[in-house]
Design an enzyme around this catalytic site. Structure first.
Site: not given
Ligand SMILES: *Cc1c(COP(=O)(O)O)cnc(C)c1O
Length: 479
Positions: A121
């Site tokens: 993220k």
């Molecule tokens: C947010 C997240 C996901 C999922 O990603 P999306 O964009 O919501 O599909 C998967 N793995 C981790 C570690 C995350 O923080």
């Protein structure tokens, strides 16, 4: 470049907006999500140029090239400076920013988790922080970001916004429910503009509070409440860049195709892959990997999209994928249905609200999810996660986190003879230590900069699950 809502009628072009207009907005006023009017096309010559740009000038310059196609209301020199400020080795730990690692045969891992909070993220949120600061300064405005987190989103937002002028963050999280490492990451931030609010309740209570505050339109306007959730177009756009960077690392020439396996929850990450593919990046398959919360796997197998209730949303060991509905999914359905905004509005705004599900299984368009758009899917469970973490560590000496393990597990089921299969690594194992210990019988590796983080002083306010209490807190902390 203009943006339209996934619920806009094709004949209605009045509501189309430019990038900086949608940057600070969440949903479109009609409840839809913003998408570009059309996907800019990247031809062979551009792809060739970008390959050199990435290898010789680096990720920040590649980001500038990609973003330039979507942003025409920030001067090029400013946009370049924002990219250069964001994607540095100092922030992301390596000069490549998203280094590719070979596991075996066609299987690769693309590291997206070396940013400040050790989850993918950061890739988008760090850019968002700089874009917000830039645009707010330009407008002479301020923004109070109100959010709910079960872990990764909140810390990524806080690390992106800390110390930024014009921005305050009010982040609610369920008291005592995040991993000790995640709590320490967030609560040890001492920046004046960062506010941690631990709520007596579960994640859904936090989300309900945020919704209640946002639905109070007078309050929202007066206190300039905004969000940074995954439906924000700028986040998705930023993520498109690392699909290109992964492709350039895994291939020698533009005649080659690659596939991506993506640990998925809200469909934000893999939706960026869809956008990259629509732009012309030679992606063969986009493989959606879910955990026990298999809303998306069910759709890609059957055509049924069924939102789960809180009672049948599982708490799993890959908690950042524990979703009851996939917030970004509407974007893909819009493309799948030939950009028929009225139909999307009926499905998401009416059928889903009424029945909690819709079924495209018998719609001719559904087959195209696989044939035309390259989507495949699979599911992984706690036992799969443990086995995959153990196997990957024993055979390759690579420690992966629980979410990435879901990606590797599902990727293996979809390995075709031919092109490389790139699994997106979405977090580092240290964030989910308990499951690593369960799988490997040892503590995960810890980047040195996080040594002793759990014993640092904490800055957090505990609160009942009450929207009025959050409002009062915001009022008190806005001069
Ligand atoms: C947010 C997240 C996901 C999922 O990603 P999306 O964009 O919501 O599909 C998967 N793995 C981790 C570690 C995350 O923080």
């Amino acid at each position: 470049m203009k943006y339209l809502s996934t619920r806009a009628a094709a004949t209605d072009s009045t509501e189309r907006k430019r990038f900086c207009e949608i940057l600070l907005e969440g949903l479109a006023p009609d409840g839809g999500l913003y998408l570009p009017e059309s996907y800019p096309q990247v031809n062979d010559a551009t792809l060739l140029k970008w390959r050199t740009v990435y290898h010789e000038q680096g990720y920040a310059e590649l980001a500038f090239e990609v973003l330039s196609l979507y942003i025409d209301d920030i001067p090029a020199a400013d946009l370049r400076a924002l990219c250069e400020k964001t994607y540095t080795a100092a922030v992301f730990g390596t000069g490549e920013i998203v280094p590719l690692r070979h596991l075996e045969n066609a299987l690769y891992l693309e590291a997206l988790s070396n940013g400040p909070t050790l989850a993918f993220k950061d890739m988008a949120m760090q850019l968002l922080g700089n874009l917000f600061e830039y645009e707010l300064a330009r407008r002479g405005e301020e923004l109070n970001i109100l959010g709910a987190t079960s872990g990764d989103t909140g810390s990524a937002a806080e690390y992106a916004m800390r110390g930024k002028k014009g921005v305050r963050v009010f982040m609610t999280s369920p008291y005592g429910r995040m991993s000790p490492f995640q709590q320490a990451q967030m609560f040890s931030l001492m920046d004046e503009n960062i506010h941690n609010i631990a709520v007596d309740g579960v994640f859904d209570d936090c989300q309900d509070m945020v919704k209640a505050v946002s639905n109070d339109l007078d309050f929202k306007r007066k206190y300039k409440i905004g969000t940074v959730n995954s439906i924000n177009w700028a986040r998705l756009m930023a993520q498109v860049v690392y699909y290109f960077a992964g492709y350039f690392q895994a291939t020698q020439a533009n005649t080659e195709k690659v596939s991506f396996a993506v640990p998925s929850g809200n469909f934000g990450n893999v939706c960026a892959g869809h956008v990259a593919r629509m732009m012309g990046l030679p992606i063969d398959k986009l493989i959606v990997a879910t955990n026990e919360n298999d809303v998306l796997d069910e759709f890609f197998r059957t055509g049924v999209y069924r939102v789960r209730g809180s009672a049948d949303t599982h708490e799993t060991s890959s908690p950042s994928m524990d979703i009851s509905k996939a917030s970004n999914f509407e974007r893909f359905v819009f493309d799948l249905l030939g950009r028929d905004g009225e139909r999307v509005k009926a499905l998401f705004g009416e059928t889903l609200a009424k029945d909690g599900r819709f079924d495209l299984g018998n719609d001719p368009a559904f087959k195209q999810a696989a044939t035309r758009y390259g989507f495949e899917s699979g599911k992984s469970t706690h036992a799969d996660r443990l086995a995959t973490i153990k196997d990957t560590f024993e055979r390759f000496g690579v420690m992966i986190d629980t979410h990435t393990a879901d990606g590797v597990k599902v990727a293996r089921e979809h390995l075709q003879a031919g092109g490389p299969m790139i699994v997106l690594e979405t977090a580092l194992p240290i964030k989910f230590a308990a499951t690593i210990v369960e799988a490997l019988g040892r503590e995960p590796d810890r980047p040195v900069r996080f040594d002793g983080i759990e014993v640092l002083p904490k800055r957090v306010t505990r609160m009942a699950a009450d929207a009025e209490a959050v409002k009062a807190y915001i009022v008190q902390h806005c001069p």
